[in-house]
Design a protein around this motif. Sequence first.
Motif, PDB file in Angstrom:
ATOM      1  N   ARG A  93      41.308  44.879  45.068  1.00 48.16           N
ATOM      2  CA  ARG A  93      41.185  45.147  43.631  1.00 48.16           C
ATOM      3  C   ARG A  93      42.386  45.927  43.121  1.00 48.16           C
ATOM      4  O   ARG A  93      42.908  45.666  42.033  1.00 48.16           O
ATOM      5  N   SER A  97      45.054  44.389  40.402  1.00 51.69           N
ATOM      6  CA  SER A  97      45.170  45.055  39.108  1.00 51.69           C
ATOM      7  C   SER A  97      46.602  45.469  38.806  1.00 51.69           C
ATOM      8  O   SER A  97      46.975  45.645  37.647  1.00 51.69           O
ATOM      9  N   SER A  98      47.423  45.608  39.858  1.00 50.82           N
ATOM     10  CA  SER A  98      48.809  46.013  39.645  1.00 50.82           C
ATOM     11  C   SER A  98      49.633  44.922  38.969  1.00 50.82           C
ATOM     12  O   SER A  98      50.721  45.189  38.457  1.00 50.82           O
ATOM     13  N   GLN A 100      48.373  43.073  36.485  1.00 49.99           N
ATOM     14  CA  GLN A 100      47.850  42.867  35.138  1.00 49.99           C
ATOM     15  C   GLN A 100      48.496  43.833  34.165  1.00 49.99           C
ATOM     16  O   GLN A 100      48.782  44.979  34.517  1.00 49.99           O
ATOM     17  N   LYS A 102      48.375  46.386  31.198  1.00 48.70           N
ATOM     18  CA  LYS A 102      47.358  47.307  30.712  1.00 48.70           C
ATOM     19  C   LYS A 102      47.722  47.795  29.319  1.00 48.70           C
ATOM     20  O   LYS A 102      48.825  48.289  29.102  1.00 48.70           O
ATOM     21  N   SER A 106      42.856  50.081  27.382  1.00 45.36           N
ATOM     22  CA  SER A 106      42.336  49.826  28.726  1.00 45.36           C
ATOM     23  C   SER A 106      42.756  50.922  29.686  1.00 45.36           C
ATOM     24  O   SER A 106      42.021  51.278  30.588  1.00 45.36           O
ATOM     25  N   GLU A 110      40.232  53.141  31.862  1.00 44.63           N
ATOM     26  CA  GLU A 110      40.402  53.241  33.313  1.00 44.63           C
ATOM     27  C   GLU A 110      40.521  54.702  33.736  1.00 44.63           C
ATOM     28  O   GLU A 110      40.023  55.104  34.785  1.00 44.63           O
TER      29      GLU A 110
END
Length: 213
Positions: A93, A97-98, A100, A102, A106, A110
């Motif tokens: 995960r 996520s790195s 994507q 942001k 968001s 987070e």
Amino acid sequence: MNLISELSVVATVSAFWLVAMIVPGLDFLLVTRLAVMRGKAAALRATFGVAVGVGIWGLAGFFGVRTLFIAAPWLYMLLKIVGGLYLFLTGFRLFMSSWQKKTAQSGHTELVSGTTRAFRAGLLTNLANPKAPVFVSGLFAAALPQHASVQLGLTCVAAMFVIAMAWFALVATLLSLESVSRIFMSFQKWIDRCAGLAFMALGLRFVTERSPG
């Protein structure tokens, strides 16, 4: 045992445990990342989670979890598989996520969720390491006398808890400084990718290893 002998045992256990804490591992990686990316509060909550995990493994080690693993090897294998899967999924995960993008909103969400879940992340990351109870059991077997009192064992576990709290709190404080975090933030994606790969690699190692050593 007299007081001097007991203090000597506690000092020996503490010295070895301090070295074990200083050597970078998954706990260090987690606290470091949270301190840089989420701030001091999240890192300190994770630190408390790690320390609680240390206390749990310390109690398990003192009361003979290694003997239990030898008597029932499937328990050790279950711990390795469950812990390995948790670490792998956590790393996966983080790695995904790195990649994507942001947004500011968001990122704020987070940050909030990361802070509230930091204690659980620290606790589970520590408990997911199946090598921890084996190491602690070996340490106690080497340092504690054969018929150590419960009081002495609990004192050693308490010392391990305090050392974990103090060390990782220091790490969290230093790495959450703005001058330090600003540098790390410029490499956030690469930090997340490296951390993710490290978690996945160790998780796979735990799952695929079959020896109870």
